[in-house]
Design an enzyme around this catalytic site. Sequence first.
Site, PDB file in Angstrom:
ATOM      1  N   SER A  59     -19.305  -4.223 -40.296  1.00  0.00           N
ATOM      2  CA  SER A  59     -20.051  -2.969 -40.222  1.00  0.00           C
ATOM      3  C   SER A  59     -21.496  -3.286 -39.838  1.00  0.00           C
ATOM      4  O   SER A  59     -21.750  -3.865 -38.790  1.00  0.00           O
ATOM      5  CB  SER A  59     -19.946  -2.213 -41.555  1.00  0.00           C
ATOM      6  OG  SER A  59     -20.379  -0.880 -41.415  1.00  0.00           O
ATOM      7  N   HIS A 104     -11.761   1.307 -42.666  1.00  0.00           N
ATOM      8  CA  HIS A 104     -12.999   0.542 -42.553  1.00  0.00           C
ATOM      9  C   HIS A 104     -13.188  -0.323 -43.797  1.00  0.00           C
ATOM     10  O   HIS A 104     -12.963   0.117 -44.922  1.00  0.00           O
ATOM     11  CB  HIS A 104     -14.170   1.522 -42.420  1.00  0.00           C
ATOM     12  CG  HIS A 104     -15.490   0.888 -42.132  1.00  0.00           C
ATOM     13  ND1 HIS A 104     -15.774   0.277 -40.935  1.00  0.00           N
ATOM     14  CD2 HIS A 104     -16.613   0.775 -42.882  1.00  0.00           C
ATOM     15  CE1 HIS A 104     -17.014  -0.166 -40.956  1.00  0.00           C
ATOM     16  NE2 HIS A 104     -17.552   0.115 -42.134  1.00  0.00           N
ATOM     17  N   GLU A 136     -10.238   2.971 -38.921  1.00  0.00           N
ATOM     18  CA  GLU A 136     -11.565   2.845 -39.529  1.00  0.00           C
ATOM     19  C   GLU A 136     -11.986   4.140 -40.232  1.00  0.00           C
ATOM     20  O   GLU A 136     -12.482   4.134 -41.361  1.00  0.00           O
ATOM     21  CB  GLU A 136     -12.598   2.499 -38.452  1.00  0.00           C
ATOM     22  CG  GLU A 136     -12.369   1.179 -37.728  1.00  0.00           C
ATOM     23  CD  GLU A 136     -13.026   0.004 -38.406  1.00  0.00           C
ATOM     24  OE1 GLU A 136     -13.674   0.202 -39.457  1.00  0.00           O
ATOM     25  OE2 GLU A 136     -12.895  -1.115 -37.890  1.00  0.00           O
TER      26      GLU A 136
END
Length: 573
Positions: free
Chosen positions: A257, A484, A386
Amino acid sequence: MPVKLIKYEAFRKVNYLRRWNYIFAYFTYIVLSVFRSTFLYAFHRQPISENEGEQNMSEVIVETTGGKVRGKVENEVLAFKGIPYGAPTGGKNRFKAPMPPEPWAGVRDATRFGPICPQFGRLVDPPQAGADALGQELHFTIGEDCLVLNIWTKSTNDGGKRPVMVWLHGGGFASGAGSEALYNGAALTRRSDVVVVTINHRLNAFGFLYLAEIAGEEYAASGMAGMLDIVQALEWVRDNIKNFGGDPGNVTIFGESGGGRKVSILMAMPPAKGLFHRAIIESSPALRGQSPQKSTEMAEQFLDVLGVKASELEKLQELPAQQLLNAIFKVPAPPGASKLLDETVGPLLMLSPVVDGRYLPADPFDPVASPALNDVPLIIGTNRDEAALFVAVDPRRRRLTEPELHERITARFGERADGLIAAYRKSRPDATPWDLYIGILTEDRRLGCIRLVESKLAAGSETVFMYLFRWESDYKGYLFKSCHALEIPFVFYNLDALPLVGSRPDRFELAEIISTAWAAFAENGDPNHPGMPHWPAYTLEDRATMILDIPCSVENDPAREELDAWEGMDIIP
């Protein structure tokens, strides 16, 4: 003042922009970063104390350039925590390039994590109601003396030349810490005999408030201070890691991320050249930096909120850190922000690395790779779903109808909506409208990774390996799918640190495959090992992609029909 956190319902009621462009995509990134930090709070099990579960209190002392540090045996490896790699960043050092730490006499205790940068979110806010059902949150000391790092290793001063893996934490450029339990390096170190390093650095206004065009040379580093902290940490690793059993000539930087974005930025920073030798980007590439013009406008508004004139920036260095943090959310949101998200989040858009012409000479990978590219072998990829993490609180989750899907996608993508839905429907015939919604919202990250790789391969010659994490968690009845951040506990083999992993028996098999692949890549630049199918390098001809699932497999250019549906749209994750 408390930070207002975004709620899903705000998304459902607003009128989204109809063009998918850079500003829209970057706002989405900020939303997801903030929401990710908030949402994971409830599903991220942290230890109650640093000593809980400790089996051995044996101490070990190592010499560093700053002085001696005392670590301890923890979870069958040696752990050193809170080692300063830079001086405190407050006062006269605020908004400036990092300085070396002051040497210390005697032996410094390195058995507890050090301070984290002032920020908002789950690491510093009071526990939310009900969160204790999944474990109490370990809160950290907050302060501007946050340039500290943590090390896990099997041995010290043994002449070992173990691969070094330096983790850059998530949370965008606004929040997070290398000391979060999910990033504990003990298991990865114990199983793969690598040296794991995690770091804290400056964030949000403390790391990226661009003052160079307002105050001149003295603040030339202000828009990249947080990234220069990371560079200094890598310099510390170069100068000291040998004493911790690591090889300073074999350093891999990896992150997820916001951490993946930091890796991307480092690959385009001249000061970072030679400090790392491989890179891994998980889920979020950074293709562009912030422009000096827009960053200067944001800084001027920030000063206005604080009542500080450009000619008296010394006052900015004297204000309490919390006052600066609070001021971020009083800055007017950039144009269009109110249509997308809570207006208090908007200013975070500008608090990220600036293309200042010095420390970041050009946009990293768009429209082409930066001339300053640090060309190293790369693993890069995304998770198939995600967005499932961010929409899990949607009141229409799993009940979304076909008309509602069209309404939402049209609000976001305008006339391109029907084509996108049709393409995903064709390639996923059994998918529900909810599944398609997640798939479409997820794709910007994968498209961004592919664009980065295309730029890198056009400019350099080092090998790239692409993956797509497709394993789905059974937590809450598969609500989170391949969401995610789900791959992180598999990389670190910390499956118990995140309840979102669920209870599928094959999770251990996949963790063995992934953590071994990451460690193998750190060792020799090739993720292949006997426990998985051969992972070919990614080329523009074959686009070989490792599907991380049970079983793992290789697909060439997976889901091309879905990717083609975005042709002509400016997708910047």
